[in-house]
Write a protein that holds these residues in place. Structure first.
Motif, mmCIF file in Angstrom:
data_model
loop_
_atom_site.group_PDB
_atom_site.id
_atom_site.type_symbol
_atom_site.label_atom_id
_atom_site.label_comp_id
_atom_site.label_asym_id
_atom_site.label_seq_id
_atom_site.Cartn_x
_atom_site.Cartn_y
_atom_site.Cartn_z
ATOM 1 N N HIS A 154 9.363 -7.784 13.351
ATOM 2 C CA HIS A 154 9.158 -9.237 13.506
ATOM 3 C C HIS A 154 8.042 -9.499 14.199
ATOM 4 O O HIS A 154 6.932 -10.506 13.679
ATOM 5 C CB HIS A 154 10.277 -9.952 14.274
ATOM 6 N N LEU A 155 7.489 -8.656 15.090
ATOM 7 C CA LEU A 155 6.341 -9.159 15.750
ATOM 8 C C LEU A 155 5.058 -8.935 15.174
ATOM 9 O O LEU A 155 3.936 -9.417 15.173
ATOM 10 C CB LEU A 155 6.262 -8.282 17.150
ATOM 11 N N LYS A 156 5.094 -7.644 14.265
ATOM 12 C CA LYS A 156 3.795 -7.304 13.311
ATOM 13 C C LYS A 156 3.861 -8.319 12.230
ATOM 14 O O LYS A 156 2.714 -8.500 11.984
ATOM 15 C CB LYS A 156 4.441 -5.747 12.659
ATOM 16 N N VAL A 157 4.893 -8.966 11.676
ATOM 17 C CA VAL A 157 4.892 -9.902 10.782
ATOM 18 C C VAL A 157 4.429 -11.139 11.357
ATOM 19 O O VAL A 157 3.406 -11.687 10.760
ATOM 20 C CB VAL A 157 6.196 -10.240 10.138
ATOM 21 N N MET A 158 4.865 -11.653 12.575
ATOM 22 C CA MET A 158 4.366 -12.589 13.428
ATOM 23 C C MET A 158 2.858 -12.437 13.363
ATOM 24 O O MET A 158 1.926 -13.512 13.278
ATOM 25 C CB MET A 158 4.992 -12.827 14.696
ATOM 26 N N LYS A 159 2.319 -11.345 13.869
ATOM 27 C CA LYS A 159 0.904 -10.985 14.210
ATOM 28 C C LYS A 159 0.031 -11.216 12.776
ATOM 29 O O LYS A 159 -0.956 -11.610 12.809
ATOM 30 C CB LYS A 159 0.777 -9.860 14.789
ATOM 31 N N ALA A 160 0.717 -10.717 11.416
ATOM 32 C CA ALA A 160 -0.227 -10.899 10.458
ATOM 33 C C ALA A 160 -0.136 -12.312 9.725
ATOM 34 O O ALA A 160 -1.152 -12.768 9.121
ATOM 35 C CB ALA A 160 0.670 -9.873 9.361
ATOM 36 N N VAL A 161 1.040 -13.099 10.235
ATOM 37 C CA VAL A 161 0.921 -14.409 10.041
ATOM 38 C C VAL A 161 -0.260 -15.246 10.712
ATOM 39 O O VAL A 161 -0.890 -15.859 10.032
ATOM 40 C CB VAL A 161 2.249 -15.257 9.969
ATOM 41 N N MET A 162 -0.187 -14.883 11.894
ATOM 42 C CA MET A 162 -1.325 -15.453 12.916
ATOM 43 C C MET A 162 -2.616 -14.983 12.302
ATOM 44 O O MET A 162 -3.554 -16.153 12.143
ATOM 45 C CB MET A 162 -1.146 -14.970 14.377
ATOM 46 N N LYS A 163 -3.048 -14.029 12.002
ATOM 47 C CA LYS A 163 -4.095 -13.757 11.676
ATOM 48 C C LYS A 163 -4.666 -14.100 10.137
ATOM 49 O O LYS A 163 -5.778 -14.388 9.912
ATOM 50 C CB LYS A 163 -4.527 -12.117 11.629
ATOM 51 N N ASN A 164 -3.793 -14.411 9.403
ATOM 52 C CA ASN A 164 -3.820 -14.518 7.801
ATOM 53 C C ASN A 164 -3.310 -15.716 7.373
ATOM 54 O O ASN A 164 -3.302 -15.968 6.167
ATOM 55 C CB ASN A 164 -3.550 -13.574 7.066
ATOM 56 N N GLY A 196 2.176 -20.807 1.997
ATOM 57 C CA GLY A 196 2.683 -19.574 2.654
ATOM 58 C C GLY A 196 3.040 -20.025 4.065
ATOM 59 O O GLY A 196 3.203 -20.925 4.443
ATOM 60 N N ALA A 197 3.464 -18.614 4.724
ATOM 61 C CA ALA A 197 3.870 -19.047 6.053
ATOM 62 C C ALA A 197 2.747 -19.501 6.922
ATOM 63 O O ALA A 197 1.630 -18.696 6.903
ATOM 64 C CB ALA A 197 4.583 -17.825 6.642
ATOM 65 N N VAL A 198 3.220 -20.192 8.293
ATOM 66 C CA VAL A 198 2.151 -20.373 9.104
ATOM 67 C C VAL A 198 2.807 -20.517 10.478
ATOM 68 O O VAL A 198 3.874 -20.672 10.559
ATOM 69 C CB VAL A 198 1.416 -21.794 8.898
ATOM 70 N N ILE A 199 2.007 -20.372 11.640
ATOM 71 C CA ILE A 199 2.660 -20.388 12.996
ATOM 72 C C ILE A 199 2.793 -21.747 13.195
ATOM 73 O O ILE A 199 1.947 -22.768 13.025
ATOM 74 C CB ILE A 199 1.614 -19.763 13.979
ATOM 75 N N LYS A 200 4.067 -22.177 13.509
ATOM 76 C CA LYS A 200 4.437 -23.623 13.935
ATOM 77 C C LYS A 200 3.755 -24.002 14.953
ATOM 78 O O LYS A 200 3.605 -23.495 16.051
ATOM 79 C CB LYS A 200 6.241 -23.420 14.249
ATOM 80 N N GLU A 201 3.212 -25.408 14.968
ATOM 81 C CA GLU A 201 2.490 -25.839 15.920
ATOM 82 C C GLU A 201 3.625 -25.998 17.155
ATOM 83 O O GLU A 201 4.768 -26.477 17.054
ATOM 84 C CB GLU A 201 1.979 -27.291 15.536
ATOM 85 N N GLY A 202 3.036 -25.688 18.344
ATOM 86 C CA GLY A 202 4.077 -25.905 19.471
ATOM 87 C C GLY A 202 4.994 -24.504 19.765
ATOM 88 O O GLY A 202 5.899 -24.880 20.456
#
Length: 97
Positions: free
Chosen positions: A16-26, A64-70
C-alpha cells in the motif's frame, strides 16, 4: 507460525505504501500505469487503491488517482512508531524463550 499472519499483513501494508508513493510521484495516475511502474499486478493495485481511498489518503479522478488534499500522512508515521514499539516488546519476550 504465530507471526505468519502479522508478516503477511505487513507485506500488504508495504505494498500500500509503495502504491501511495507512486501516486505521489506520478499523480494523476491510473491502475495500468501504476501496475507497470510498481511491478505489481493490477488486481493488487486496485485493492491498495481502494484501501488508500477508504483511509482518506487518495481519491480517484477522471484522470487517475491523486493524493487527497489534506491527507493526514503524519498519522501513518505515528502508527509506525506504535508498531515498532510492539515489535521491540515482542523481541524482549522472545529473548526469554
Amino acid at each position: 507460525m504465530v507471526l505468519k499472519k502479522a508478516k503477511r499483513e505487513l507485506e500488504i501494508v508495504l505494498r500500500h505504501l509503495k502504491v501511495m508513493k507512486a501516486v505521489m510521484k506520478n499523480q494523476p495516475i491510473g491502475i495500468f500505469k501504476l501496475s507497470e511502474l510498481a511491478n505489481i499486478p493490477k488486481h493488487k493495485i486496485r485493492y491498495s487503491l481502494r484501501i488508500l481511498e477508504q483511509s482518506g489518503i487518495i481519491e480517484p479522478t477522471q484522470h487517475g488517482a491523486v493524493i487527497k488534499e489534506g491527507a493526514n500522512l503524519n498519522e501513518l508515521k505515528k502508527d509506525l512508531e506504535e508498531i515498532k514499539k510492539l515489535v521491540r516488546e515482542i523481541e524482549e519476550e522472545l529473548k526469554d524463550l
